[in-house]
Design a protein around this motif. Structure first.
Motif, mmCIF file in Angstrom:
data_model
loop_
_atom_site.group_PDB
_atom_site.id
_atom_site.type_symbol
_atom_site.label_atom_id
_atom_site.label_comp_id
_atom_site.label_asym_id
_atom_site.label_seq_id
_atom_site.Cartn_x
_atom_site.Cartn_y
_atom_site.Cartn_z
ATOM 1 N N THR A 1 62.707 -39.252 10.604
ATOM 2 C CA THR A 1 61.647 -38.408 11.134
ATOM 3 C C THR A 1 61.919 -36.971 10.754
ATOM 4 N N GLU B 1 62.795 -33.055 10.657
ATOM 5 C CA GLU B 1 63.754 -32.259 11.413
ATOM 6 C C GLU B 1 63.039 -31.478 12.502
ATOM 7 N N ARG C 1 62.190 -42.799 19.950
ATOM 8 C CA ARG C 1 61.913 -41.878 18.853
ATOM 9 C C ARG C 1 62.408 -40.487 19.212
ATOM 10 N N ALA D 1 63.390 -36.948 16.756
ATOM 11 C CA ALA D 1 63.764 -36.242 15.537
ATOM 12 C C ALA D 1 65.095 -35.537 15.744
#
Length: 299
Positions: A7, A9, A203, A205
């Motif tokens: 994903t 940054e 999820r 990042a």
């Protein structure tokens, strides 16, 4: 502990997300057993593999309780403003599906009372997944690496504080994000090595702030082969939460933390193919479903 699509940054200095978890009101017990004025409330009908459930022992003159379930002692605790004693029961994700005895002895001012029940453990319905680990991390699928890591984790789990450390608000999410790869999945890495997924992936990042799910004491903070930068929080009475693959750790072993406190930021360390957070819960060393545990009413 899984590869996920990379994903974008995120800003490591971004503000921590606020927890949206609410205090869950007490539900009605599913069943009750009363003997000589002492009552056992069960807040579940049965347990699937990897599930936890609450029991409550209460009655006039009650001054203690102890018991066993699936060959483990039960850790009872009290809650301010309520009567009696509560406890968490758990069926590990590999527990054989069948009926198990729950045996409790309650101490009262006039003697002891035995409360016995049978708890059905059902199959968990876990899925199967296949992943390819990048060549530079392929050594991490060696079963010996995993056995050594489990040994290190079990050593931490055995040192749990013998009192309730989590707060009245219960447990929240470590990041306010989507659950992805599920708990308990049977996994095959590089078409050769089979293992199990001990938590849920969320999820996140790289650089997403990771929050403590509940009050507790840091039992481990450091680098592991599979989990990468990993933090374990001891919430007392054999309950631990683990946070894996972080790019940075912001706490140290022995540090007291509170629910929602930032303990590090997410990343892609260890046996991982993309930035995410692996979140896991254990009850007395047994892996349980973190998503089910989050939804559970825990006084």
């Amino acid at each position: 502990n899984e590869p996920v699509p990379p994903t974008p940054e995120a800003n490591p200095q971004a503000a921590a997300p606020e927890s949206t978890a609410e205090v869950i009101p007490p539900p009605d017990p599913v069943s009750t057993i009363t003997v000589d004025g002492v009552t056992l409330d069960l807040y579940f009908a049965s347990l699937d593999q990897g599930e936890a459930g609450i029991i409550h022992v209460h009655g006039a003159g009650l001054n203690g309780a102890h018991g066993r379930f699936i060959n483990r002692d039960i850790n009872f605790y009290t809650v301010e403003g309520t009567d009696g004693y509560y406890a968490l029961l758990a069926a590990g994700m590999e527990q054989n599906p069948r009926t198990y005895d729950l045996n409790i002895v309650a101490q009262t001012t006039t003697g002891s009372v035995s409360l016995d029940a049978q708890i059905e453990v059902n199959t968990g319905g876990f899925i199967r997944q296949a992943f390819d680990i990048p060549s530079d991390r392929a050594y991490l699928i060696d079963p010996e690496v995993e056995r050594n890591e489990f040994a290190r984790l079990n050593a931490v789990f055995e040192l749990s504080e013998q009192e309730k450390l989590w707060g009245d608000a219960g447990f929240g999410l470590p990041v306010n994000s989507e659950f992805t790869s599920p708990f308990g999945a049977y996994r095959t890495f590089n078409s050769t090595v089979e293992t199990r997924h001990t938590g849920w992936d969320l999820r996140a990042a790289t650089g997403t702030p990771v929050m403590a799910a509940a009050d507790g004491v840091v039992g481990y903070a450091g680098l592991l082969d599979i989990r990468g930068n990993h933090v374990i929080i001891d919430h007392g009475l054999g309950i631990h939460s683990g946070y894996s693959h972080m790019s940075q750790i912001h706490v140290t072993r022995g540090q007291t933390v509170t629910k929602g406190q930032i303990i590090g930021v997410s990343g892609n360390t260890g046996r991982s193919g993309g930035a995410h957070l692996h979140w896991e819960i254990t009850v007395k060393g047994e892996w349980v479903d973190a998503a089910q545990f989050y939804d559970l009413w825990i006084p």
